[in-house]
Design a protein around this motif. Structure first.
Motif, mmCIF file in Angstrom:
data_model
loop_
_atom_site.group_PDB
_atom_site.id
_atom_site.type_symbol
_atom_site.label_atom_id
_atom_site.label_comp_id
_atom_site.label_asym_id
_atom_site.label_seq_id
_atom_site.Cartn_x
_atom_site.Cartn_y
_atom_site.Cartn_z
ATOM 1 N N ALA A 41 0.813 -1.215 0.000
ATOM 2 C CA ALA A 41 0.000 0.000 0.000
ATOM 3 C C ALA A 41 0.847 1.267 0.000
ATOM 4 O O ALA A 41 0.332 2.373 -0.169
ATOM 5 N N ARG A 82 -7.508 1.341 3.403
ATOM 6 C CA ARG A 82 -6.636 0.558 2.516
ATOM 7 C C ARG A 82 -5.658 -0.223 3.370
ATOM 8 O O ARG A 82 -4.808 0.369 4.039
ATOM 9 N N THR A 84 -2.546 -2.364 4.644
ATOM 10 C CA THR A 84 -1.114 -2.278 4.345
ATOM 11 C C THR A 84 -0.689 -3.265 3.264
ATOM 12 O O THR A 84 0.185 -2.971 2.449
ATOM 13 N N ASP A 86 -2.561 -4.204 0.847
ATOM 14 C CA ASP A 86 -3.251 -3.785 -0.379
ATOM 15 C C ASP A 86 -4.035 -4.925 -1.023
ATOM 16 O O ASP A 86 -3.957 -5.154 -2.234
#
Length: 200
Positions: A41, A82, A84, A86
């Motif tokens: 992310a 979001r 980490t 992703d």
């Protein structure tokens, strides 16, 4: 469908957090090396040993979705919409946090109120043939008891946290669950990366 894997950073005496949900020294290995590893992310840069970096790259590239409980979601403040890693996140909850959903309309988060089994099924749809990772001790415990797990991945940290903390699985209602012999993926710096198959 891909594997369903419960993953945790765990102390030598089996804990994944303290009673107040703080993590003590469990994540120190994520910042004790010379290899920079930006999280998918882009919100954090890890500093890993070469061996842990290799392990992390394999793990991250295999993931397709994540399942967690409401407590972890709240402690992490929903990762600001979001995660980490992703990947899409499926949250097991009794009630959908409608205010949060409205404030994060583009967040790839799904809230499931029908229980852990339904949440894992939803995550598998999202992940396709990639790995679904299950995180948080209570959710991992329920998945283990329901026979939903293929593997248990442990980043074993050489620290003893003591009593009064949160164990990875906690007390199982069905008694012992047998795991297979571990694969030692890689010994890192102040961590050993282990994967145990779940015996069915």
């Amino acid at each position: 469908m891909g594997k369903v894997v419960a993953q945790a950073n765990m102390s030598l005496d089996g804990y994944v957090a303290k009673q107040d949900n703080s993590i003590g020294r469990l994540f120190d290995w994520l910042q004790n090396g010379a290899v920079e590893f930006p999280t998918p992310a882009g919100d954090l840069t890890l500093h890993l040993s070469p061996s842990s970096s290799e392990h992390m790259q394999r793990w991250v590239s295999s993931l397709g979705a994540l399942v967690c409980g409401r407590t972890l979601f709240e402690v992490a403040h929903g990762w600001q919409g979001r995660h980490t890693l992703d990947v899409p996140v499926v949250v097991v909850t009794h009630e959908v946090p409608t205010d949060w959903v409205e404030a994060h309309p583009d967040a790839p988060f799904t809230f499931v109120t029908e229980g852990v089994e339904a949440a894992v099924a939803e995550a598998q749809k999202l992940a396709g043939d990639r790995v679904v990772t299950v995180t948080g001790g209570m959710i991992a415990k329920q998945c283990l008891e329901l026979g939903l797990l293929d593997e248990v991945a442990v980043d074993l940290v050489p620290v003893v946290m003591g009593a009064g903390n949160r164990p990875f699985f906690g007390e199982l209602s069905a008694g012992d669950v047998l795991l297979g012999n571990p694969t030692v993926c890689i010994p890192g710096d102040c961590v050993t990366h282990l994967v145990f198959p779940v015996v069915r």
